[in-house]
Scaffold this motif. Sequence first.
Motif, mmCIF file in Angstrom:
data_model
loop_
_atom_site.group_PDB
_atom_site.id
_atom_site.type_symbol
_atom_site.label_atom_id
_atom_site.label_comp_id
_atom_site.label_asym_id
_atom_site.label_seq_id
_atom_site.Cartn_x
_atom_site.Cartn_y
_atom_site.Cartn_z
ATOM 1 N N GLY A 71 0.508 1.507 -4.639
ATOM 2 C CA GLY A 71 1.614 2.379 -5.013
ATOM 3 C C GLY A 71 2.681 2.370 -3.939
ATOM 4 O O GLY A 71 2.753 1.457 -3.115
ATOM 5 N N PRO A 72 3.534 3.395 -3.913
ATOM 6 C CA PRO A 72 4.640 3.421 -2.954
ATOM 7 C C PRO A 72 4.197 3.679 -1.503
ATOM 8 O O PRO A 72 4.992 3.555 -0.586
ATOM 9 N N TRP A 73 2.911 4.038 -1.292
ATOM 10 C CA TRP A 73 2.410 4.343 0.056
ATOM 11 C C TRP A 73 1.139 3.557 0.350
ATOM 12 O O TRP A 73 0.368 3.256 -0.536
ATOM 13 N N LEU B 159 0.360 8.066 6.133
ATOM 14 C CA LEU B 159 0.750 7.095 5.110
ATOM 15 C C LEU B 159 2.032 6.400 5.550
ATOM 16 O O LEU B 159 2.909 7.026 6.153
ATOM 17 N N VAL B 160 2.152 5.110 5.244
ATOM 18 C CA VAL B 160 3.372 4.361 5.521
ATOM 19 C C VAL B 160 3.907 3.793 4.212
ATOM 20 O O VAL B 160 3.154 3.536 3.274
ATOM 21 N N ARG B 161 5.205 3.610 4.179
ATOM 22 C CA ARG B 161 5.853 3.056 2.984
ATOM 23 C C ARG B 161 5.302 1.665 2.686
ATOM 24 O O ARG B 161 5.118 0.847 3.581
ATOM 25 N N ASN B 162 5.027 1.408 1.425
ATOM 26 C CA ASN B 162 4.577 0.097 0.974
ATOM 27 C C ASN B 162 5.804 -0.677 0.512
ATOM 28 O O ASN B 162 6.277 -0.509 -0.611
ATOM 29 N N ASP B 163 6.326 -1.504 1.386
ATOM 30 C CA ASP B 163 7.538 -2.257 1.054
ATOM 31 C C ASP B 163 7.296 -3.335 0.000
ATOM 32 O O ASP B 163 8.245 -3.890 -0.546
ATOM 33 N N ALA C 154 9.790 6.386 5.917
ATOM 34 C CA ALA C 154 8.990 5.258 6.395
ATOM 35 C C ALA C 154 7.535 5.657 6.607
ATOM 36 O O ALA C 154 6.635 4.834 6.457
ATOM 37 N N GLU C 155 7.303 6.933 6.948
ATOM 38 C CA GLU C 155 5.951 7.383 7.255
ATOM 39 C C GLU C 155 5.828 8.882 6.981
ATOM 40 O O GLU C 155 6.775 9.627 7.174
ATOM 41 N N ILE C 156 4.643 9.289 6.532
ATOM 42 C CA ILE C 156 4.345 10.707 6.297
ATOM 43 C C ILE C 156 2.991 11.003 6.930
ATOM 44 O O ILE C 156 2.043 10.235 6.764
#
Length: 85
Positions: free
Chosen positions: A4-6, A19-23, A33-35
């Motif tokens: 998914g998106p993360w 969690l980091v963004r899944n580019d 970019a990160e949560i």
Amino acid sequence: MGTGPWKVKSFTPGADLVLVRNDDYFGTKAKAAEITFKHVPEAGSRVAMLQTGEADIITDVPPEEAKRLEGEKDVNVIRVPGLRT
């Protein structure tokens, strides 16, 4: 995890989840970019983290603290039904 998106960067049980963004995600990309989700069991500590800017969002705010926080600048208190009975 990671389709998914993360994507999970790290997980420490009882402490935090990062969690980091899944580019590589095919859909709309996440803006951040990160949560980081931190486990903070003490309500007073969560409120203090919000007030100092260490936390952007907190949950399970005691009713008396929610009333007090409603009057603070840059704080939005949102009430929603809980899942507890």
